[in-house]
Design a protein around this motif. Structure first.
Motif, PDB file in Angstrom:
ATOM      1  N   GLU A 131       7.965  44.021  -7.204  1.00 25.72           N
ATOM      2  CA  GLU A 131       7.109  42.977  -6.644  1.00 25.72           C
ATOM      3  C   GLU A 131       7.473  41.649  -7.301  1.00 25.72           C
ATOM      4  OE1 GLU A 131       4.800  43.380  -4.331  1.00 25.72           O
ATOM      5  OE2 GLU A 131       3.441  41.685  -4.506  1.00 25.72           O
ATOM      6  N   VAL A 132       8.018  40.726  -6.515  1.00 28.50           N
ATOM      7  CA  VAL A 132       8.457  39.450  -7.084  1.00 28.50           C
ATOM      8  C   VAL A 132       7.504  38.336  -6.665  1.00 28.50           C
ATOM      9  CG1 VAL A 132      10.386  37.840  -7.310  1.00 28.50           C
ATOM     10  CG2 VAL A 132      10.829  40.255  -6.852  1.00 28.50           C
ATOM     11  N   VAL A 133       6.955  37.643  -7.651  1.00 28.92           N
ATOM     12  CA  VAL A 133       6.097  36.492  -7.375  1.00 28.92           C
ATOM     13  C   VAL A 133       6.715  35.290  -8.058  1.00 28.92           C
ATOM     14  CG1 VAL A 133       3.816  35.467  -7.706  1.00 28.92           C
ATOM     15  CG2 VAL A 133       4.028  37.913  -7.203  1.00 28.92           C
ATOM     16  N   VAL A 134       6.981  34.241  -7.298  1.00 30.85           N
ATOM     17  CA  VAL A 134       7.614  33.046  -7.872  1.00 30.85           C
ATOM     18  C   VAL A 134       6.715  31.842  -7.618  1.00 30.85           C
ATOM     19  CG1 VAL A 134       9.692  31.620  -7.951  1.00 30.85           C
ATOM     20  CG2 VAL A 134       9.865  34.030  -7.339  1.00 30.85           C
ATOM     21  N   VAL A 135       6.503  31.063  -8.652  1.00 32.63           N
ATOM     22  CA  VAL A 135       5.731  29.831  -8.512  1.00 32.63           C
ATOM     23  C   VAL A 135       6.663  28.660  -8.774  1.00 32.63           C
ATOM     24  CG1 VAL A 135       3.865  28.443  -9.477  1.00 32.63           C
ATOM     25  CG2 VAL A 135       3.547  30.895  -9.115  1.00 32.63           C
ATOM     26  N   ASP A 183       6.891  44.731 -11.796  1.00 34.28           N
ATOM     27  CA  ASP A 183       6.394  43.415 -11.410  1.00 34.28           C
ATOM     28  C   ASP A 183       7.242  42.327 -12.047  1.00 34.28           C
ATOM     29  OD1 ASP A 183       3.855  43.741  -9.860  1.00 34.28           O
ATOM     30  OD2 ASP A 183       3.407  45.029 -11.584  1.00 34.28           O
ATOM     31  N   PHE A 219       7.445  38.166 -12.380  1.00 38.35           N
ATOM     32  CA  PHE A 219       6.763  36.904 -12.130  1.00 38.35           C
ATOM     33  C   PHE A 219       7.576  35.783 -12.753  1.00 38.35           C
ATOM     34  CE2 PHE A 219       3.588  33.750 -13.837  1.00 38.35           C
ATOM     35  CZ  PHE A 219       3.355  33.109 -12.628  1.00 38.35           C
ATOM     36  N   GLU A 222       7.851  31.453 -13.172  1.00 32.26           N
ATOM     37  CA  GLU A 222       7.167  30.185 -12.954  1.00 32.26           C
ATOM     38  C   GLU A 222       8.035  29.044 -13.480  1.00 32.26           C
ATOM     39  OE1 GLU A 222       3.308  29.766 -14.726  1.00 32.26           O
ATOM     40  OE2 GLU A 222       2.801  28.088 -13.417  1.00 32.26           O
ATOM     41  N   PHE A 241       8.832  36.917 -16.287  1.00 33.06           N
ATOM     42  CA  PHE A 241       8.250  38.118 -16.887  1.00 33.06           C
ATOM     43  C   PHE A 241       8.661  39.317 -16.056  1.00 33.06           C
ATOM     44  CE2 PHE A 241       5.549  34.555 -17.830  1.00 33.06           C
ATOM     45  CZ  PHE A 241       5.203  34.717 -19.158  1.00 33.06           C
ATOM     46  N   ARG A 286       7.840  43.279 -15.873  1.00 32.75           N
ATOM     47  CA  ARG A 286       6.865  44.183 -16.456  1.00 32.75           C
ATOM     48  C   ARG A 286       6.855  45.508 -15.714  1.00 32.75           C
ATOM     49  NH1 ARG A 286       1.137  45.023 -15.631  1.00 32.75           N
ATOM     50  NH2 ARG A 286       0.173  45.603 -17.614  1.00 32.75           N
ATOM     51  N   GLN A 342       4.817  49.553 -15.994  1.00 33.76           N
ATOM     52  CA  GLN A 342       3.759  50.296 -16.664  1.00 33.76           C
ATOM     53  C   GLN A 342       4.231  51.715 -16.912  1.00 33.76           C
ATOM     54  OE1 GLN A 342       0.879  48.564 -13.691  1.00 33.76           O
ATOM     55  NE2 GLN A 342      -0.516  49.016 -15.369  1.00 33.76           N
ATOM     56  N   GLU A 376       7.012  44.895 -21.313  1.00 38.53           N
ATOM     57  CA  GLU A 376       7.111  43.600 -20.663  1.00 38.53           C
ATOM     58  C   GLU A 376       8.152  42.754 -21.373  1.00 38.53           C
ATOM     59  OE1 GLU A 376       4.315  40.537 -18.406  1.00 38.53           O
ATOM     60  OE2 GLU A 376       3.690  40.850 -20.468  1.00 38.53           O
ATOM     61  N   GLU A 434       9.764  39.074 -21.691  1.00 37.50           N
ATOM     62  CA  GLU A 434       9.408  37.694 -21.384  1.00 37.50           C
ATOM     63  C   GLU A 434      10.595  36.800 -21.715  1.00 37.50           C
ATOM     64  OE1 GLU A 434       5.965  36.407 -23.479  1.00 37.50           O
ATOM     65  OE2 GLU A 434       6.200  34.311 -22.912  1.00 37.50           O
ATOM     66  N   PRO A 449      -1.114  40.262  -7.158  1.00 38.36           N
ATOM     67  CA  PRO A 449      -0.185  39.347  -7.849  1.00 38.36           C
ATOM     68  C   PRO A 449       0.285  38.231  -6.923  1.00 38.36           C
ATOM     69  CG  PRO A 449       0.360  41.604  -8.384  1.00 38.36           C
ATOM     70  CD  PRO A 449      -0.732  41.664  -7.350  1.00 38.36           C
ATOM     71  N   ARG A 450       0.518  38.570  -5.676  1.00 36.66           N
ATOM     72  CA  ARG A 450       1.031  37.587  -4.736  1.00 36.66           C
ATOM     73  C   ARG A 450       0.017  36.456  -4.500  1.00 36.66           C
ATOM     74  NH1 ARG A 450       5.658  37.759  -2.066  1.00 36.66           N
ATOM     75  NH2 ARG A 450       6.113  39.828  -2.851  1.00 36.66           N
ATOM     76  N   GLY A 463      -0.048  34.201  -7.379  1.00 32.78           N
ATOM     77  CA  GLY A 463       1.107  33.296  -7.329  1.00 32.78           C
ATOM     78  C   GLY A 463       0.878  32.149  -6.353  1.00 32.78           C
ATOM     79  N   ASP A 477       0.735  28.143  -7.240  1.00 33.54           N
ATOM     80  CA  ASP A 477       1.554  27.197  -6.480  1.00 33.54           C
ATOM     81  C   ASP A 477       0.686  26.097  -5.868  1.00 33.54           C
ATOM     82  OD1 ASP A 477       4.236  26.978  -6.275  1.00 33.54           O
ATOM     83  OD2 ASP A 477       4.506  28.470  -4.705  1.00 33.54           O
ATOM     84  N   ALA A 511      -0.664  37.442 -11.800  1.00 32.55           N
ATOM     85  CA  ALA A 511       0.614  37.314 -11.087  1.00 32.55           C
ATOM     86  C   ALA A 511       1.682  38.182 -11.748  1.00 32.55           C
ATOM     87  CB  ALA A 511       1.064  35.856 -11.062  1.00 32.55           C
ATOM     88  N   ARG A 512       1.534  38.408 -13.053  1.00 34.53           N
ATOM     89  CA  ARG A 512       2.502  39.258 -13.760  1.00 34.53           C
ATOM     90  C   ARG A 512       2.231  40.732 -13.528  1.00 34.53           C
ATOM     91  NH1 ARG A 512       2.196  36.272 -19.539  1.00 34.53           N
ATOM     92  NH2 ARG A 512       2.991  38.239 -20.384  1.00 34.53           N
ATOM     93  N   GLY A 513       1.185  41.039 -12.785  1.00 32.99           N
ATOM     94  CA  GLY A 513       0.915  42.429 -12.450  1.00 32.99           C
ATOM     95  C   GLY A 513      -0.138  43.086 -13.316  1.00 32.99           C
TER      96      GLY A 513
END
Lengths: 383, 222
Positions: free
Chosen positions: A272-276, A309, A311, A313, A322, A324, A326, A368, A370, B136-137, B140, B144, B174-176
């Motif tokens: 799961e990729v979340v980019v800000v 996960d 993330f 930013e 990050f 991560r 589990q 995790e 970082e 998480p999404r 994010g 943003d 966001a990091r899960g």
């Protein structure tokens, strides 16, 4: 008073409506031409029955405009001929014809400003072609009349031929220019249609295929099928939501997402990729993505977690990623020294970039990683 | 997929599924049917409003994209009928502006359809209890949306800015991180994490921060 015409002219000119009405009446009495004027102006302004007056330049129908222009032109011409000023018809008639031709043929709305993207509305239509012919006819007629009134018939005919040749010459000169303009407009229209079609297709794919692919992933117990569906979903999603299909130059976001997609495919573990935020990719950012990819590879390969996960930013000062999971975690003290992945690919790389790596883990606690890179970036506008 | 503990019959949440794909509804129903009561289904905006008003469920699982007007239209219709219920957006859509739109219309959270059954059931229970649910999404998207600075005279600090703590919570989500992991990491109680999350959701719904709308417009799919 009948149509509010006089009042309209008065508003337009900023004088008393009574004066205008008086002028109309005087003209009508003097030679009857005031009536023509009145009809002309009325047609020019006629739009809203109750208000009567619409400011010049506002929406008016084509027919009204033509009627108006013709009436006014005839009115002026007749006035000139019959009035005691005594202008010779040899000047007045051709001038009137020229004016009528210009008024009839020119699309005056072209002169008004219009937003780009609607240029297509101004392209040559059947109607405007007829208007142009009408205009040319008027001009030619004007020449013939002018010549025949002042010269003998044979001279007039030869003069007309010259005039016709001049017109043909002008047409030849300007034709390529008009042609180019027409082509540009066509190209623009085609491009817009293409974009619209793509949007429509995207909406359709989103509602149908994407849903089905998600469902397949959830309902299928076959890992090959699941990973296939996931890969297709990701590609489709990228096509739908990214400009990638249109703009090939990739930003940090796209590069990271693609790198993680590759890891996901290799290890068959969802990431799961979340980019800000986003930024153009520099050599440093590219190296950072490689380090993060290695961390994700490790997580997918060793942790046994069902999902990883990621993330990232981008702020004004730093880029942080990050990674991560589990999963099973590990004891940092007892890491096999042969595992060069963490030491070289992650820590070493980050040191060369003057960034930092910290790993939080423990047996059974998940892991995790970082990665922090000091970074000065002009944040992309509106991203 | 581990199923959550069987719930007391009286505490079972009543749920309505709104999705235009019968297959998806069937899939979701089979996943959560053991833990909650699915009391109604609908496949378009009008049908959804009717079913919700007739059954008054605890939670509505609402697809973001629907024929006849999309998720926000359903929420607006139910609000207009003055029926009290809670909406949880459930979508395959990753387009930020669609998700933000449904949250701003009043949904209490957003999860993707790829979510594990146990997590979906957990999310339903939490929104029913009044909590905000951030995947998480969504966290994010929020970061943003609230990123970047505004001229100070345009900022309503109550609504237009996230506090440092709220940013920390959003980053961890966001990091899960799960809520309880966030709580542990920040040395605060889960209740406090929930308070921060609800506060962020409120800001997302009420802020007129022009950044929010501009950002949404820039990411328009079409």
């Amino acid at each position: 008073m009948l149509t509010g015409t006089a009042a309209g002219i008065a508003i337009e000119l900023g004088v008393d409506a009574r004066l205008i009405r008086l002028a109309f009446v005087l003209l009508a009495v003097a030679g009857g031409w005031g009536v023509l004027f009145y009809i002309g102006f009325a047609a020019l302004m006629w739009k809203q029955p109750h208000v009567g007056y619409v400011p010049v330049g506002k929406a008016r129908s084509e027919t009204h405009r033509v009627v108006a222009v013709v009436a006014v032109v005839i009115g002026v011409a007749m006035l000139c001929v019959t009035a005691p000023i005594g202008l010779p018809p040899v000047l007045v008639l051709p001038a009137a014809l020229l004016a009528a031709g210009a008024a009839g043929s020119a699309d005056w709305s072209l002169l008004r400003w219009r937003p780009s993207g609607t240029v297509e509305a101004a392209t040559a239509s059947e109607q405007s072609r007829w208007r142009l012919l009408f205009g040319l006819g008027c001009v030619l007629l004007a020449v013939v009349v002018a010549l025949s009134l002042s010269l003998s018939l044979t001279q007039a005919i030869s003069g007309s031929i010259v005039a016709a040749l001049v017109l043909v010459g002008a047409a030849v000169v300007f034709a390529p220019m008009l042609r180019t303009l027409g082509n540009d407009l066509m190209a623009e229209r085609r491009e817009r249609i293409r974009v619209e079609e793509r949007s429509e297709m995207a909406a359709h794919l989103h509602d149908s295929v994407l849903q089905t692919l998600t469902l397949i992933q959830k309902r299928s117990n076959d890992s090959t099928v699941t990973s296939l569906a996931r890969r297709q979903e990701r590609e489709l999603r990228g096509w739908l939501f990214d400009d990638r299909a249109i703009k090939p130059n990739l930003g940090f976001r796209s590069v990271l997402e693609q790198a993680m997609a590759a890891v996901e495919e290799t290890h068959n573990t969802p990431i799961e990729v979340v980019v800000v935020g986003d930024a153009p990719v520099t050599a440093e950012l590219d190296a950072l993505v490689r380090a993060a990819t290695e961390a994700a590879n490790n997580a997918a390969r060793h942790s046994g977690a069902a999902q990883v996960d990621v993330f990232a930013e981008i702020s004004d000062q730093t880029v942080e990623i990050f990674v991560r999971d589990q999963g099973c975690g590990f004891d940092p003290e007892s890491v096999d020294p042969d595992r060069v992945g963490v030491r070289d690919s992650i820590r070493g790389r980050m040191e060369r970039l003057k960034g930092t790596t910290s790993i939080t883990t423990g047996p059974g606690e998940g892991t995790e990683v970082e990665l922090v890179l000091p970074f000065v970036v002009e944040p992309e506008p509106a991203r | 997929m581990q199923s959550s503990a069987p719930q007391d019959q009286r505490n079972r949440k009543r749920v309505v599924l709104v999705d235009d794909h019968a297959l998806v509804r069937a899939g979701v129903k089979s996943e959560i049917g053991d833990a909650v009561d699915v009391v109604g289904e609908a496949d378009d905006v009008e049908g959804a409003i009717d079913v919700i008003c007739a059954t008054v469920p605890d939670v509505v699982l609402l697809d973001v994209h629907l024929p006849g007007g999309n998720g926000p239209a359903v929420i607006a219709g139910v609000r207009a009928a003055e029926v009290q219920t809670t909406f949880l957006a459930l979508s395959v859509s990753d387009a930020a502006e669609d998700v933000i739109a449904v949250i701003r219309a009043g949904a209490r959270g957003y999860v993707t359809k790829a979510i594990a059954s146990s997590e979906l059931i957990d999310a339903i229970t939490r929104v029913a209890a009044g909590d905000a649910v951030f995947s998480p999404r969504l966290a994010g998207f929020v970061l943003d949306a609230f990123a970047g600075s505004l001229p100070t005279d345009q900022v309503d600090p109550e609504l237009d800015l996230l506090t440092n703590r709220e940013q920390e919570v959003m980053r961890l989500l966001a990091r899960g991180y799960a809520y309880k992991e966030v709580a542990k990491r920040l040395s605060i109680s889960i209740k406090t994490v929930e308070t921060h999350a609800s506060s962020v959701l409120r800001k997302l719904q009420l802020s007129n921060r022009h950044q929010l709308s501009r950002w949404a417009a820039d990411r328009r799919l079409i």
